[in-house]
Design a protein around this motif. Structure first.
Motif, PDB file in Angstrom:
ATOM      1  N   GLN A  57      -2.772  43.848 -74.748  1.00  0.00           N
ATOM      2  CA  GLN A  57      -2.267  45.172 -75.106  1.00  0.00           C
ATOM      3  C   GLN A  57      -2.492  46.161 -73.975  1.00  0.00           C
ATOM      4  O   GLN A  57      -1.604  46.951 -73.634  1.00  0.00           O
ATOM      5  CB  GLN A  57      -2.940  45.669 -76.385  1.00  0.00           C
ATOM      6  CG  GLN A  57      -2.468  47.046 -76.811  1.00  0.00           C
ATOM      7  CD  GLN A  57      -3.062  47.491 -78.136  1.00  0.00           C
ATOM      8  OE1 GLN A  57      -3.789  46.743 -78.788  1.00  0.00           O
ATOM      9  NE2 GLN A  57      -2.752  48.696 -78.542  1.00  0.00           N
ATOM     10  N   ASN A  60       0.036  45.458 -71.155  1.00  0.00           N
ATOM     11  CA  ASN A  60       1.390  45.819 -71.571  1.00  0.00           C
ATOM     12  C   ASN A  60       1.553  47.343 -71.601  1.00  0.00           C
ATOM     13  O   ASN A  60       2.578  47.880 -71.187  1.00  0.00           O
ATOM     14  CB  ASN A  60       1.708  45.208 -72.933  1.00  0.00           C
ATOM     15  CG  ASN A  60       3.190  45.088 -73.201  1.00  0.00           C
ATOM     16  OD1 ASN A  60       4.006  45.023 -72.303  1.00  0.00           O
ATOM     17  ND2 ASN A  60       3.544  45.052 -74.476  1.00  0.00           N
ATOM     18  N   LYS A  66       4.245  49.962 -73.200  1.00  0.00           N
ATOM     19  CA  LYS A  66       4.421  49.466 -74.571  1.00  0.00           C
ATOM     20  C   LYS A  66       3.027  49.160 -75.114  1.00  0.00           C
ATOM     21  O   LYS A  66       2.335  48.279 -74.604  1.00  0.00           O
ATOM     22  CB  LYS A  66       5.323  48.237 -74.599  1.00  0.00           C
ATOM     23  CG  LYS A  66       6.714  48.580 -74.078  1.00  0.00           C
ATOM     24  CD  LYS A  66       7.666  47.434 -74.145  1.00  0.00           C
ATOM     25  CE  LYS A  66       8.978  47.888 -73.540  1.00  0.00           C
ATOM     26  NZ  LYS A  66      10.118  47.372 -74.175  1.00  0.00           N
ATOM     27  N   TYR A  68       1.288  47.496 -77.305  1.00  0.00           N
ATOM     28  CA  TYR A  68       1.014  46.346 -78.164  1.00  0.00           C
ATOM     29  C   TYR A  68       0.878  45.119 -77.271  1.00  0.00           C
ATOM     30  O   TYR A  68       1.368  45.108 -76.138  1.00  0.00           O
ATOM     31  CB  TYR A  68       2.131  46.137 -79.202  1.00  0.00           C
ATOM     32  CG  TYR A  68       3.509  45.956 -78.598  1.00  0.00           C
ATOM     33  CD1 TYR A  68       3.976  44.688 -78.207  1.00  0.00           C
ATOM     34  CD2 TYR A  68       4.354  47.048 -78.406  1.00  0.00           C
ATOM     35  CE1 TYR A  68       5.241  44.536 -77.640  1.00  0.00           C
ATOM     36  CE2 TYR A  68       5.607  46.896 -77.847  1.00  0.00           C
ATOM     37  CZ  TYR A  68       6.046  45.638 -77.469  1.00  0.00           C
ATOM     38  OH  TYR A  68       7.284  45.487 -76.913  1.00  0.00           O
ATOM     39  N   THR A  70       1.895  41.534 -76.106  1.00  0.00           N
ATOM     40  CA  THR A  70       3.103  40.720 -76.114  1.00  0.00           C
ATOM     41  C   THR A  70       2.741  39.303 -75.690  1.00  0.00           C
ATOM     42  O   THR A  70       1.646  39.065 -75.176  1.00  0.00           O
ATOM     43  CB  THR A  70       4.194  41.341 -75.211  1.00  0.00           C
ATOM     44  OG1 THR A  70       5.423  40.652 -75.425  1.00  0.00           O
ATOM     45  CG2 THR A  70       3.804  41.286 -73.744  1.00  0.00           C
ATOM     46  N   ASN A  71       3.649  38.366 -75.873  1.00  0.00           N
ATOM     47  CA  ASN A  71       3.315  36.967 -75.624  1.00  0.00           C
ATOM     48  C   ASN A  71       3.088  36.642 -74.151  1.00  0.00           C
ATOM     49  O   ASN A  71       2.145  35.964 -73.794  1.00  0.00           O
ATOM     50  CB  ASN A  71       4.351  36.028 -76.256  1.00  0.00           C
ATOM     51  CG  ASN A  71       5.773  36.349 -75.866  1.00  0.00           C
ATOM     52  OD1 ASN A  71       6.057  37.002 -74.865  1.00  0.00           O
ATOM     53  ND2 ASN A  71       6.703  35.886 -76.695  1.00  0.00           N
ATOM     54  N   CYS A  90      -0.880  36.032 -73.742  1.00  0.00           N
ATOM     55  CA  CYS A  90      -1.785  36.503 -74.795  1.00  0.00           C
ATOM     56  C   CYS A  90      -1.890  35.435 -75.888  1.00  0.00           C
ATOM     57  O   CYS A  90      -0.972  35.261 -76.704  1.00  0.00           O
ATOM     58  CB  CYS A  90      -1.269  37.828 -75.363  1.00  0.00           C
ATOM     59  SG  CYS A  90      -2.418  38.562 -76.538  1.00  0.00           S
ATOM     60  N   VAL A  93      -1.187  36.169 -79.719  1.00  0.00           N
ATOM     61  CA  VAL A  93       0.235  36.411 -79.999  1.00  0.00           C
ATOM     62  C   VAL A  93       0.985  35.081 -79.999  1.00  0.00           C
ATOM     63  O   VAL A  93       1.817  34.832 -80.880  1.00  0.00           O
ATOM     64  CB  VAL A  93       0.838  37.406 -78.982  1.00  0.00           C
ATOM     65  CG1 VAL A  93       2.350  37.527 -79.173  1.00  0.00           C
ATOM     66  CG2 VAL A  93       0.178  38.771 -79.105  1.00  0.00           C
ATOM     67  N   GLU A  97       3.020  33.598 -83.193  1.00  0.00           N
ATOM     68  CA  GLU A  97       4.445  33.301 -83.089  1.00  0.00           C
ATOM     69  C   GLU A  97       4.735  31.828 -83.368  1.00  0.00           C
ATOM     70  O   GLU A  97       5.712  31.506 -84.048  1.00  0.00           O
ATOM     71  CB  GLU A  97       4.964  33.662 -81.698  1.00  0.00           C
ATOM     72  CG  GLU A  97       5.039  35.133 -81.436  1.00  0.00           C
ATOM     73  CD  GLU A  97       5.468  35.461 -80.019  1.00  0.00           C
ATOM     74  OE1 GLU A  97       5.786  36.636 -79.776  1.00  0.00           O
ATOM     75  OE2 GLU A  97       5.486  34.561 -79.145  1.00  0.00           O
TER      76      GLU A  97
END
Length: 157
Positions: A57, A60, A66, A68, A70-71, A90, A93, A97
């Motif tokens: 996070q 990013n 952003k 949050y 992210t992958n 990450c 994440v 997913e």
């Protein structure tokens, strides 16, 4: 022959989080090498770092504005004469997913490393439909050559 003109992949793998299911170095090397060679033999100086949600996070937010995790984040530095860059993945994440998409963790990690490696080589799926299609087709080809299923199959049904 120096690294700057070779076809050698100089890969650094950093495990900055304690998470089950992280891929092993030999898997990562295979996936990265295959993605690096999609357009012909190329060398690379690549670091792949696996992080927790907090670091993901923070990066990013700092680099993409952003807030949050992210992958995968790609930090390309150069593509000639060799590909130089960093990938940050990450782990929480990716695990979330993979479960949501009903994929194995291994398949999802392979996809994201291939995806990130293509970004390091200048591919970008956010610049238009044609570019996205080209990148996704390359991902499908690479992953198929590695024995993985099409990662986009569920999106197209």
């Amino acid at each position: 022959m120096s690294l700057m003109t070779s076809r050698r992949l100089n890969l650094s793998v950093q495990y900055a989080c304690a998470t089950d299911g992280l891929p092993l170095r030999h898997q990562i090397r295979s996936w990265a090498r295959t993605a690096l060679n999609i357009d012909g033999m190329r060398g690379g100086q690549i670091t792949i770092r696996f992080v927790d949600a907090e670091e993901g996070q923070s990066l990013n937010r700092d680099y993409r504005d952003k807030d949050y995790a992210t992958n995968v984040l790609s930090f390309p530095y150069d593509i000639t004469p060799i590909v130089c860059g960093d990938l940050v993945i990450c782990a929480p994440v990716v695990a979330r997913e993979a479960a949501e998409q009903e994929k194995t963790l291994e398949a999802h990690y392979a996809h994201l490393i291939v995806h990130g490696m293509l970004h390091l080589q200048g591919y970008d799926h956010e610049t238009g439909e044609d570019d996205a299609r080209l990148m996704e087709d390359k991902e499908r080809d690479i992953l198929a050559s590695l024995g993985f299923a099409d990662p986009y199959i569920d999106r197209e049904e």
